[in-house]
Design an enzyme around this catalytic site. Structure first.
Site, PDB file in Angstrom:
ATOM      1  CB  VAL A  70      -0.936  -0.003   1.218  1.00 33.44           C
ATOM      2  CG1 VAL A  70      -1.789   1.265   1.265  1.00 33.44           C
ATOM      3  CG2 VAL A  70      -1.830  -1.239   1.202  1.00 33.44           C
ATOM      4  CD  GLU A  71       2.988   3.672   3.844  1.00 36.39           C
ATOM      5  OE1 GLU A  71       3.383   4.602   3.121  1.00 36.39           O
ATOM      6  OE2 GLU A  71       2.367   3.875   4.897  1.00 36.39           O
ATOM      7  CB  SER A  72       6.548   1.999  -1.459  1.00 33.18           C
ATOM      8  OG  SER A  72       6.859   0.706  -0.925  1.00 33.18           O
ATOM      9  CE1 TYR A  92      -0.811   3.613   4.236  1.00 25.61           C
ATOM     10  CE2 TYR A  92      -1.649   3.166   6.442  1.00 25.61           C
ATOM     11  CZ  TYR A  92      -0.623   3.102   5.516  1.00 25.61           C
ATOM     12  OH  TYR A  92       0.568   2.529   5.854  1.00 25.61           O
TER      13      TYR A  92
END
Length: 573
Positions: free
Chosen positions: A202-204, A308
């Site tokens: 999800v982050e990167s 998120y």
């Protein structure tokens, strides 16, 4: 009287919101005394094991005791509270903090102790939050599964992954195999749920060099301040936020702290995305103290953070049952295998690839924290493929010495009426492209009056006077579209003023098709100096013990010429 803290029955998140974000924290004296308002949060100091008797601290009025002594006694009480907490005596630790706070209230607003008083406020409040949190969060809770909830928000993120972001999800899943085994192992060691190993998707997208618009960097997307807080170093050569193993350790430490603060994984994840202070402020604004769950705050969170947590839940659902959601996921890439070798000088990674007969960028992929494509001058532990370890030392010894270009420094410029990027670039002897890149400008044609710009300049460190072996030669250059005096001077190793003097130019304007005579380089053995901010041509000439008239003549300058940081001044033999 018992500490007021003992009577708090609200959730820990609500209490922590008060302790961290509002200028009051309700505490009471150990023996007797009114309820008192207090502090904000700060960093804790280790205790020394000493004990404090609450009755030994008489409550005195301001001015009746030396402020420095009050500070010392309050600090001693804080250290004792830490020791008592570590020994498992939570009630005594809280009571000792009450004593510390009573002492804090007696310290006058004396300028000589204001900083110490403020530090004590931070220390006491942080101790209260840590101790109270330890009563509610056990090791079992830390390893508790992350609650999955399927609602419209989660289904919307599943639809995005299944539709427009399908290829991103598949590519990220494939990359996960390189790092996820290491992440899972580290999570198990720390006692955290293994589901968190999917957070980098999800982050990167599991990209070690991912950079967000908010300047968050790396697989775990740390901003510089949070990365520094959790031990990730940054320098001209290295940024550990891009190192998968080091950043994983920092992320685990940060997530552990966030779970300890909120006692809930969804709230911890929201805070990981937008910061704990922002989430605390939202909790504090709730009229009902028990409305401190993620879904209670969903509508008030920033849009990115509101997405998120559902996005993370959607990821967990898809990887647990890909067929259900219409995915046929590929085999993940194998984990990265490497050996480490020490290296103590600058070496270009591309040179190592070639010398070791590796594919281009192999060494860079194993060492993503290296920012400049080269190792630093000091000893560095380099990751290399296991197959090249036996021959590495001999290969390294055969490589020639590498001297990196001088570091970039930055001047600060405030845009004035009538200025363009072209005029600013000419003034600072740089290029428009360099300014655009340094300031992440979307357009090279639009700047605003008053806008502050970073102007990149070479030679930010100590400039060196060096020998220049380039032989002198004359060339004819036909001006092309995009040429400038500065770009030509940089290309041919000369100066703007020298080109102007050789061609009788009065201004800086060039015309496409114009023919210029350019003296390339300088005579063998001559010396040069890179101008620093604050230099003058007179001072440079004196420092090099060369008559100023000769310096001016050699560089095509006059006494009225302006020199700029980064400009190269040549000296005659």
């Amino acid at each position: 009287m018992k500490s007021v803290l003992k009577s708090h029955e609200r959730s820990f998140a609500a209490l922590a919101a008060q302790a961290l974000l509002v200028p009051v924290l309700v505490l009471a004296g150990c023996a007797a005394g009114p309820q008192t308002a207090g502090p904000t949060h700060g960093l804790a100091d280790p205790g020394d094991g000493s004990a404090v008797d609450a009755d030994a601290h008489a409550i005195v009025g301001p001015g009746e005791m030396d402020p420095a002594l009050l500070v010392a006694e309050a600090l001693e009480a804080c250290e004792s509270a830490q020791s008592l907490w570590q020994q498992g005596d939570i009630e005594a630790a809280l009571g000792t903090l009450d004593v510390a706070y009573e002492l804090l209230l007696q310290i006058p607003d004396d300028p000589s102790v204001m900083q110490q008083k403020d530090d004590l406020r931070h220390l006491i409040s942080r101790r209260v939050v840590e101790i109270y949190g330890s009563r509610l969060t056990s090791a079992a809770e830390l390893n508790s599964p992350i609650p999955l909830e399927i609602n419209a928000h989660v289904e919307r993120e599943i639809a995005r992954f299944s539709g427009p972001e399908r290829q991103f999800f598949i590519d990220s899943y494939r990359r996960s195999g390189q790092y996820r085994p290491m992440i899972v192992r580290r999570l198990r060691e720390a006692g955290l749920p293994e589901e968190l190993s999917w957070l980098p998707l999800v982050e990167s997208g599991f990209k070690t060099g991912a950079l967000s618009s908010a300047r968050a960097l790396g697989m775990w997307q740390f901003i510089s301040s949070t990365g520094s807080r959790y031990g990730l170093d940054r320098s001209h050569w290295i940024d550990e936020r891009m190192d998968p193993e080091k950043s994983t350790g920092a992320a685990i430490a940060y997530l552990t702290d966030l779970h300890g603060l909120f006692g809930d994984w969804t709230m911890a994840l929201a805070s990981y995305n937008c910061g704990e202070n922002r989430v605390m402020r939202l909790i504090r604004r709730q009229k009902n103290g028990y409305l401190d769950r993620f879904w209670d705050l969903y509508g008030e969170l920033p849009r990115e953070t509101a997405r998120y947590v559902p996005r993370f839940m959607a990821t967990l659902l898809i990887v647990s049952d890909p067929e259900k959601y219409g995915f046929e996921l590929p085999d993940p890439l194998p984990p990265v295998a490497y050996e480490t070798v020490p290296i103590g000088r600058h070496v270009r990674l591309a040179d190592l690839d070639a010398a070791l007969s590796l594919e281009p960028k192999t060494i860079a992929a194993l060492n993503p924290e290296l920012r400049r494509g080269t190792t630093p001058a000091e000893t560095y532990t380099l990751r290399v493929p296991q197959t090249v370890t036996p021959t590495f030392d001999a290969t390294l010894a055969a490589l020639p010495a590498y001297v990196p270009p001088p570091e970039l420094s930055y001047a600060r410029h405030r845009v004035r009426p009538g200025e363009t990027l072209s005029t600013i670039a000419r003034r600072y002897r740089t290029s428009v492209n360099a300014i655009v890149k340094a300031n992440r400008l979307r357009s090279r044609h639009r700047i605003s009056i008053g806008q502050r710009l970073k102007i990149p300049q070479r030679g930010g460190g100590t400039p060196a006077v060096s020998a220049n072996r380039a032989p002198a030669a004359s060339q004819r250059h036909t001006v092309r579209q995009g040429d400038s005096l500065w770009s030509l001077a940089s290309h041919y190793g000369t100066t703007v003023d020298r080109i102007k003097a050789d061609n009788g130019l009065r201004g800086d304007q060039l015309a496409v098709g114009q023919r210029l005579l350019i003296e390339t380089g300088v005579r063998a053995g001559s010396r040069s100096y890179t101008v620093r901010r604050g230099d003058t041509i007179d001072r440079i000439a004196k420092a090099q013990n060369v008559p100023i008239d000769q310096v001016l003549l050699a560089n095509g300058l006059s006494r009225s010429s302006t020199i700029y940081p980064g400009q190269v001044i040549h000296f005659p033999d």
